[in-house]
Design a protein around this motif. Structure first.
Motif, short mmCIF file in Angstrom:
data_model
loop_
_atom_site.label_atom_id
_atom_site.label_comp_id
_atom_site.label_asym_id
_atom_site.label_seq_id
_atom_site.Cartn_x
_atom_site.Cartn_y
_atom_site.Cartn_z
N LYS A 200 -5.18 27.85 6.71
CA LYS A 200 -5.76 27.30 5.48
C LYS A 200 -4.67 26.72 4.59
CE LYS A 200 -8.56 28.55 1.50
NZ LYS A 200 -9.28 29.63 0.80
N ALA A 201 -3.56 27.44 4.42
CA ALA A 201 -2.47 26.97 3.57
C ALA A 201 -1.86 25.69 4.13
CB ALA A 201 -1.40 28.06 3.43
N ILE A 202 -1.65 25.64 5.45
CA ILE A 202 -1.08 24.44 6.07
C ILE A 202 -2.04 23.27 5.93
CG2 ILE A 202 -0.41 23.40 8.28
CD1 ILE A 202 0.72 26.20 9.05
N SER A 203 -3.31 23.50 6.19
CA SER A 203 -4.30 22.43 6.10
C SER A 203 -4.37 21.86 4.69
CB SER A 203 -5.66 22.95 6.54
OG SER A 203 -6.61 21.92 6.57
N GLN A 204 -4.39 22.72 3.69
CA GLN A 204 -4.46 22.26 2.31
C GLN A 204 -3.18 21.54 1.89
OE1 GLN A 204 -5.59 25.81 0.19
NE2 GLN A 204 -7.76 25.34 0.39
N LEU A 205 -2.03 22.06 2.31
CA LEU A 205 -0.76 21.43 1.98
C LEU A 205 -0.66 20.05 2.62
CD1 LEU A 205 2.03 21.83 0.62
CD2 LEU A 205 2.82 22.76 2.77
N CYS A 206 -1.20 19.91 3.81
CA CYS A 206 -1.08 18.65 4.55
C CYS A 206 -2.18 17.65 4.22
CB CYS A 206 -1.00 18.93 6.04
SG CYS A 206 0.53 19.76 6.50
N LEU A 207 -2.91 17.88 3.13
CA LEU A 207 -3.81 16.83 2.65
C LEU A 207 -2.96 15.62 2.28
CD1 LEU A 207 -6.36 18.89 0.56
CD2 LEU A 207 -6.77 17.72 2.73
N GLN A 208 -1.71 15.89 1.88
CA GLN A 208 -0.68 14.87 1.72
C GLN A 208 0.20 14.98 2.95
OE1 GLN A 208 1.34 15.76 -2.03
NE2 GLN A 208 1.49 13.58 -2.33
N VAL A 209 0.62 13.87 3.52
CA VAL A 209 1.45 13.91 4.73
C VAL A 209 2.76 14.62 4.43
CG1 VAL A 209 2.61 12.53 6.49
CG2 VAL A 209 0.39 11.80 5.61
N ARG A 210 3.11 15.57 5.27
CA ARG A 210 4.33 16.37 5.12
C ARG A 210 5.04 16.47 6.46
NH1 ARG A 210 4.55 17.58 -0.40
NH2 ARG A 210 2.46 18.07 -1.08
#
Length: 131
Positions: free
Chosen positions: A65-75
């Motif tokens: 969940k944390a990765i998915s939310q963080l990667c709403l912006q390309v990282r």
């Protein structure tokens, strides 16, 4: 005191419970003891969420969940690791697993004879100029 990387108003999400030093769960327990991803994943590979922002996350782990939310912006993979305070090896395994499940998209850098892609270098330069 404000960090310069945080001047854009973005606050990193709280780290998952497993990365808490007081937590009895060690980071590699999150990966089932695996230390290598199923597919080779460069630390400079770019990751974007393949899920809608309002997706139901009740069936996935807090790390996913944390990765998915963080990667709403390309990282980059390395950036995800640093922002979530999860070891790079663990993040590589998690992102590779998420990509296999269709939760994230991974954009690997294309190397020609050991040289990085010109587009990648231009994106890095552009990002540096925005700092």
């Amino acid at each position: 005191m404000t960090n310069s990387w945080n001047s854009g108003g973005w606050e990193p999400p709280p780290p998952p419970a497993s990365s808490d030093p007081a937590s009895p769960v060690r980071p590699y327990a999150v990966t089932g003891g695996r230390t290598a991803p199923k597919v080779k994943l460069a630390m400079e590979a770019l990751v974007s969420s393949a899920t809608a922002e309002h997706r139901e996350f009740s069936h996935i782990t807090p790390e996913y969940k944390a990765i998915s939310q963080l990667c709403l912006q390309v990282r980059s993979v390395a950036e995800v690791s640093a922002l979530l305070r999860i070891p790079l090896g663990v993040v590589r395994v998690l992102i590779a697993d998420m990509a296999a499940e269709g939760l994230v998209r991974v954009h690997q850098p294309q190397l020609e004879a050991g040289r990085p892609d010109v587009n990648l270098l231009e994106r890095v330069l552009s990002g540096l100029r925005r700092l």
